[in-house]
Design a protein around this motif. Structure first.
Motif, PDB file in Angstrom:
ATOM      1  N   GLY A   1       2.100   2.104  -3.156  1.00 55.55           N
ATOM      2  CA  GLY A   1       1.065   2.539  -4.087  1.00 55.55           C
ATOM      3  C   GLY A   1       0.508   1.444  -4.974  1.00 55.55           C
ATOM      4  O   GLY A   1      -0.282   1.711  -5.867  1.00 55.55           O
TER       5      GLY A   1
ATOM      6  N   TYR B   1      -4.520  -0.291  -2.813  1.00 52.99           N
ATOM      7  CA  TYR B   1      -5.179   0.770  -2.063  1.00 52.99           C
ATOM      8  C   TYR B   1      -6.395   0.192  -1.343  1.00 52.99           C
ATOM      9  O   TYR B   1      -6.959  -0.823  -1.762  1.00 52.99           O
TER      10      TYR B   1
ATOM     11  N   GLU C   1       0.835  -1.210   0.000  1.00 53.12           N
ATOM     12  CA  GLU C   1       0.000   0.000   0.000  1.00 53.12           C
ATOM     13  C   GLU C   1       0.861   1.247   0.000  1.00 53.12           C
ATOM     14  O   GLU C   1       0.605   2.204  -0.729  1.00 53.12           O
TER      15      GLU C   1
ATOM     16  N   THR D   1      -3.870  -1.370  -7.657  1.00 50.87           N
ATOM     17  CA  THR D   1      -3.938  -0.047  -8.263  1.00 50.87           C
ATOM     18  C   THR D   1      -4.224  -0.127  -9.768  1.00 50.87           C
ATOM     19  O   THR D   1      -3.900  -1.113 -10.429  1.00 50.87           O
ATOM     20  N   GLU D   2      -4.822   0.957 -10.270  1.00 57.84           N
ATOM     21  CA  GLU D   2      -5.026   1.038 -11.726  1.00 57.84           C
ATOM     22  C   GLU D   2      -4.120   2.115 -12.316  1.00 57.84           C
ATOM     23  O   GLU D   2      -4.232   2.457 -13.494  1.00 57.84           O
ATOM     24  N   ASP D   3      -3.242   2.631 -11.466  1.00 52.34           N
ATOM     25  CA  ASP D   3      -2.337   3.701 -11.885  1.00 52.34           C
ATOM     26  C   ASP D   3      -1.225   3.121 -12.775  1.00 52.34           C
ATOM     27  O   ASP D   3      -0.332   2.416 -12.305  1.00 52.34           O
TER      28      ASP D   3
END
Lengths: 231, 127
Positions: free
Chosen positions: B62, B65, B59, B75-77
């Motif tokens: 990143g 989340y 987490e 994450t979709e980042d």
């Protein structure tokens, strides 16, 4: 507050010293391994916490109180041998637990027994050794206790049963409770341990977070144990 | 998911790399939900505190989340995912170089070995 504190704890049987000057502080929410070869004092320490033995010297505190019937009521203890009245049926054993222990969760015990397809109308002594060990563990872990003392819970079982026992311990994990597991088979349980204590001839030679230990010695806890206790 | 732990490496670090490989390899696609800590701990046969520690670190990096009510997700980042792949590949290349230099190969020989493997993977079968 620590769940268990030992101050200068010593236990002698006649001239034999089983535990010498043990100082420990064990926090709740942790699964802790108590490791040492046969005769190193593991069972003595557990029995002192469970108030089945009285210290020769020193003191034990359980959640801030000295061992008493009151502290004992919040400790779920699994001895290292069969301890249940073996002429009773498994369902009667559950009645017994429900009667003696206010914190016994019968529904949880029934669920775990059903998962293993253990027939609760069967008499305890007619079960196989491995099944008896599982029943005893299930009854112990179905209590909502503050401290669990498991003395050699995996010594006599096959690898599949061992995995089941380990999963049972994990699935009953309670962040408020302390689980103390004694064993000389570390490899089997080291992945579930937060901390490990090495007992050697009645003395603590190590008490450390297991991941810190792995980093420090660059070995598994089991490999390090074999090195420390090499014959 | 396959959970195999090696000796002498903290288990939470091994969990982190297993989960990163799952994310990189698409076993845990972007936006997918992660099982509850206790279920994952049971599946892996590890202490729930250890699993929690690994997930917390992911987490912080990143990669995961938490949504307060519904759980933990990948994450979709794209940027974060690209960075993770890059650092995983650097790690593998570093390990490759370290292993091969232990058997006495220098930098150019290693690069040459990689190139020839890439050109003729068929002849590199075990044996």
């Amino acid at each position: 507050m620590a769940a268990i504190v030992c101050n200068n704890l010593t236990k002698r049987y006649g001239k034999t010293t089983a535990l010498q000057n043990v100082n420990l502080s064990l926090e709740p929410g942790r699964i802790i391994g108590l490791a040492g070869p046969n005769g190193s004092g593991k069972t003595t320490l557990i029995k002192l916490i469970q108030r089945m033995l009285v210290p020769t010297q020193g003191q034990i505190m359980i959640n801030g109180s000295e061992p008493s019937p009151e502290t004992k009521a919040h400790i779920a203890y699994l001895p290292d041998r069969d301890f249940l009245p073996d002429w009773m049926k498994v369902c009667a054993l559950m009645d017994l637990y429900g009667k003696y222990y206010g914190d016994f969760d019968r529904a949880s015990a029934e669920q775990m027994l059903a998962n293993l397809a253990i027939d609760t109308t069967q008499t305890f002594k007619k079960l196989s050794k491995g099944t008896r060990e599982k029943v005893q563990l299930i009854l112990t872990m179905s209590r909502k206790a503050e401290v669990y003392l498991l003395d050699e819970p995996i010594a006599g079982v096959d690898p599949a049963a061992r995995d089941y026992i380990i999963r049972t311990i994990i699935s009953n994990y309670n962040p408020e409770a302390l689980v103390l597991i004694s064993t000389h088979l570390i490899a089997d349980i080291e992945a579930v341990l937060d901390e490990v204590i090495f007992l050697k001839q009645g003395q603590i030679v190590l008490h450390e977070n297991t991941d810190d230990l792995r980093t420090r010695v660059n070995m598994s806890v089991d490999e390090y144990f074999r090195e420390v206790f090499k014959c | 998911m396959k959970w195999d732990f090696k000796n002498g490496i903290p288990i939470y670090l091994q969990i982190i790399s297993i989960l990163k490989m799952q994310i990189a390899g698409g076993g845990l696609p972007p936006g997918s939900q992660i099982q509850p800590v206790r279920d994952l701990a049971m599946e892996a046969g590890v202490n729930p505190n250890t699993m929690q520690r690994a997930l917390t670190q992911l987490e912080q990096e990143g990669l995961l989340y938490t949504q307060r009510t519904s759980g933990r997700f990948v994450t979709e980042d794209e940027e974060v995912l690209r960075e993770m792949r890059k650092s995983l590949s650097e790690q593998y290349v570093r390990e490759l170089f370290e292993s091969l230099s232990k058997i006495g190969m220098d930098k150019n020989e290693i690069i040459e070995a990689v190139r020839s493997y890439q050109e003729e993977p068929a002849v590199k079968k075990e044996g």
